[in-house]
Design a protein around this motif. Structure first.
Motif, PDB file in Angstrom:
ATOM      1  N   MET A  73      39.754  53.258  37.035  1.00 43.79           N
ATOM      2  CA  MET A  73      40.498  51.997  36.901  1.00 43.79           C
ATOM      3  C   MET A  73      41.071  51.524  38.241  1.00 43.79           C
ATOM      4  O   MET A  73      41.086  50.341  38.529  1.00 43.79           O
ATOM      5  N   CYS A  96      45.416  44.903  44.414  1.00 38.49           N
ATOM      6  CA  CYS A  96      45.432  46.011  43.443  1.00 38.49           C
ATOM      7  C   CYS A  96      46.147  45.561  42.172  1.00 38.49           C
ATOM      8  O   CYS A  96      47.200  44.935  42.228  1.00 38.49           O
ATOM      9  N   HIS A  97      45.561  45.892  41.031  1.00 36.33           N
ATOM     10  CA  HIS A  97      46.130  45.463  39.755  1.00 36.33           C
ATOM     11  C   HIS A  97      47.252  46.362  39.284  1.00 36.33           C
ATOM     12  O   HIS A  97      47.801  46.159  38.207  1.00 36.33           O
ATOM     13  N   TYR A  98      47.571  47.374  40.054  1.00 40.01           N
ATOM     14  CA  TYR A  98      48.598  48.323  39.622  1.00 40.01           C
ATOM     15  C   TYR A  98      49.686  48.445  40.689  1.00 40.01           C
ATOM     16  O   TYR A  98      49.981  49.533  41.163  1.00 40.01           O
ATOM     17  N   TRP A 142      38.630  46.976  39.012  1.00 40.39           N
ATOM     18  CA  TRP A 142      38.935  45.550  39.126  1.00 40.39           C
ATOM     19  C   TRP A 142      38.293  44.863  40.320  1.00 40.39           C
ATOM     20  O   TRP A 142      37.986  43.681  40.262  1.00 40.39           O
ATOM     21  N   CYS A 159      40.502  47.865  45.770  1.00 35.59           N
ATOM     22  CA  CYS A 159      40.887  46.487  46.095  1.00 35.59           C
ATOM     23  C   CYS A 159      41.525  46.419  47.486  1.00 35.59           C
ATOM     24  O   CYS A 159      42.020  47.420  48.001  1.00 35.59           O
TER      25      CYS A 159
HETATM   26 FE1  FES Z   1      41.604  48.252  42.609  1.00 31.94          FE
HETATM   27 FE2  FES Z   1      44.058  49.428  42.315  1.00 31.94          FE
HETATM   28  S1  FES Z   1      42.661  49.537  43.969  1.00 31.94           S
HETATM   29  S2  FES Z   1      42.975  48.217  40.934  1.00 31.94           S
END
Ligand code: FES
Length: 626
Positions: A490, A521-523, A464, A516
């Motif tokens: 991912m 972070c997308h999670y 991401w 990220c």
């Molecule tokens: Fe980039 Fe979790 S570090 S999505």
């Protein structure tokens, strides 16, 4: 509110608390405890006869403590449902309310809490915000000087249904104030309390100032501000209107408020930054524009619903631009100030958007999920052999994994978002992530390091942010050396320490782990889990005798193409400055220890084959004895 209460398909469970939430999108099970009102809702007509005879008076929270309420009461006149509730913390059980209720027989002191479970397909979290308590700022004297009030208290004093029937008076003596000072950013934009801007305080301060000026034209009103922020349609015009009406705007945050002990008049000390002068303003009333803060139970709600929270404590959306009303948990949506401070138009817009997002779920017979989910091999999971492990359970930020000793860990597919954090945490290689298996990643790694690995930088990038940042570097034509090779996963949470060790075993010159920035972070907590793991890895790498400059960790956002190019350029320069023989010798020295550590991988025939190193692809070109 009345329309919602009358709607045949809306059930309102007021005076209730969510105790637990299980399940997943389309299939949530919500446990709700309804507290006892001691009043039978179907029989209460909301006439108020009971409250009139109740002898107990306590501060009314809706009126900000400016008026009393009874021990049996409704929160406010327009409450829905209009059903009275007995506050048992204050009731003296005189039973006068029972008598007053007469033949309606609505009072029932034997009522008990009721627990129910609801099957729901989607959840909207609209828990709102709270107002910052200014008593923690001693220099403003709130709670000490009676004429220092908050904007919410001013709203009640100014309200025709409020305790003074809309007449603005000073709390100290009940007289109409001739002057008023409004102080902005109380508890917000202040690193001691909350760093964020509450967003709507400028506009409500201007609104209150205009209303007061219309009500009492002779009143002198001053607004102390750091910046006036009026970004929406018509707001700047509204601000200009306030200036034209004679409302004075003073650029400066007051440092101190003191009080005349006899008159209870207040003295506001501040530096007028426009004039560069310190001023002291005497005023009858001070109104504090207090910050909007998350509700006190936000942590509890976030645990029950598996929601993450931003640094300010509000619930975090899935993505601030692309999915601003979705929570990271599918099927749970955010509306209003629960997600962050916002004014009424923004809250209404977000509420409508959340309803539309939830309707999408409710109107679908099936729901597609990403195919990149994790799954457990029950034959490998040690939990299935009765050994207590369960390391994967806390690694999942979505609560998608359950693990009972004696049974293999279980991934609820519909809850898995495919970050891969559990895969990297499993010490037994019992979990794999579809499309990002260890075999697939190690196969990429092997091919990328096939030729002259000691001259290469192997970069692991999350999908991401850092991978998108690398793309951005390319599309923006930022130049960087050609000696880097990338592997995309991912999330940084999927970056197993063993991938890095395998890269050095194969002779990589340098390794970069990138993901990220923490809040991007997308999670939910993926980046945080990864950051801790990488810290541990840094120590291990040094213990293996590999120079620390050959391993780098960088957080790079999708917009930071320039940073990606800069990091690779710097690493390339570092690599060129290192002695090639030293790199080869470090890799040789670490190889045995790494091989011992990676023994578990070899249990899989596919991995064993991938890990076999031919004589032509040995670090430094020497023979391996195996
Ligand atoms: Fe980039 Fe979790 S570090 S999505």
């Amino acid at each position: 509110m009345v329309d919602a209460a009358r709607h045949p398909k809306v059930e309102i469970l007021s005076y209730s608390e969510v105790e637990r939430v299980d399940g997943y999108i389309g299939n949530f099970l919500v446990g709700v405890a309804q507290k006892p009102r001691y009043v039978i809702a179907d029989q209460c007509t909301g006439c108020g006869d009971c409250a009139r005879v109740c002898p107990i008076e306590i501060p009314n929270a809706f009126e900000m403590g400016l008026a009393p309420r009874k021990a049996i009461d409704v929160p406010h006149g327009q409450a829905v449902p209009l059903v009275y509730t007995i506050d048992m913390d204050h009731c003296i059980q005189c039973f006068k309310c029972v008598t007053a209720c007469g033949h309606r027989d609505a009072i029932d002191f034997s009522q008990e809490a009721q627990y129910s479970e609801l099957d729901v397909g989607a959840i909207i979290v609209a828990t709102g915000f709270e107002s910052f308590d200014p008593t923690v700022i001693p220099e403003y004297g709130y709670g000490v000087y009676p004429n220092v009030i908050t904007a919410m208290e001013l709203e009640r004093l100014d309200n025709s249904a409020g305790p003074t029937v809309g007449r603005l008076v000073r709390p100290s003596d009940g007289r109409e104030p001739a002057s008023m000072a409004i102080i902005q950013c109380v508890g917000s934009r202040d690193k001691r309390y909350n760093e964020y801007c509450s967003g709507f305080c400028c506009m409500y301060a201007i609104k209150n100032a205009i209303l007061m000026k219309q009500m009492i034209p002779s009143m002198e009103i001053s607004i102390f501000y750091m910046d006036i922020r009026t970004p929406s349609k018509g707001y700047e015009e509204f601000y200009n209107q306030a200036r034209k009406m004679g409302i004075r705007f003073i650029h400066g945050r007051p440092s101190q408020i003191t009080q005349d002990p006899v008159t209870h008049n207040l003295f506001v000390e501040a530096e007028d930054q426009e004039l560069g002068q310190v001023l002291e303003l005497e005023t009858d009333l001070v109104v504090l524009s207090a910050a909007a803060i998350p509700r006190a139970d936000a942590a509890d709600v976030s645990t029950k619903l598996t929601l993450s929270r931003s640094p300010g404590g509000f619930f975090m959306e899935y993505h601030p631009k692309l999915r601003p009303v979705d929570s990271p948990t599918d099927g749970i949506f955010l509306a209003g100030a629960a997600q962050g401070p916002k004014d009424i138009p923004a809250s209404v817009s977000q509420g409508s958007a959340a309803a539309a997002r939830a309707a999408r779920v409710l109107s679908s017979d099936t729901w597609e999920i990403e195919p990149i989910i994790a799954s457990v091999d029950p034959d490998v999971c040690v939990s299935a052999k009765g050994i207590k492990c369960g390391l994967c359970v806390p690694a999942c930020p979505y609560g998608a994994i359950s693990c009972v000793t004696g049974e293999a860990a279980h991934v609820t597919s519909a809850k898995c978002h495919g970050c891969g954090g559990c895969v990297a945490e499993c010490p037994h290689s019992a979990i794999s992530q579809h499309h990002f298996t260890d075999v697939q990643i190690v196969a990429q790694l092997r091919e990328l390091l096939r030729d002259n690995p000691e001259e290469k930088i192997l970069a692991f990038m999350c999908h991401w942010c850092s991978s998108a940042g690398a793309d951005m570097a390319g599309t923006s034509h930022f130049e960087y050396p050609a000696d880097s090779r990338g592997i995309r996963v991912m999330c940084s949470a999927r970056m197993d320490q063993d991938f890095v060790l395998e890269a050095f075993r194969r002779g990589a010159g340098m390794v970069l782990l990138s993901g990220c920035h923490p809040q991007d972070c997308h999670y939910i907590t993926g980046q945080q889990v990864a950051a801790k793991r990488f810290d541990r890895l840094q120590d291990q790498i040094q213990r293996l005798g590999i120079s620390p400059e050959r391993f780098r960790i960088e957080w790079i956002s999708a917009a930071e193409g320039e940073k990606y190019a800069r990091v690779i350029t710097e690493m390339s320069e570092t690599l060129k400055g290192l002695d090639r023989e030293q790199i080869l010798s470090e890799n040789r020295g670490a190889r045995d220890a790494i091989e011992r550590r990676l023994r578990r991988w070899k249990a899989s025939p596919q991995m064993a084959e991938l890990m076999a190193v031919g004589a032509d692809e040995l670090p430094g070109g020497e023979e391996l004895d195996r």
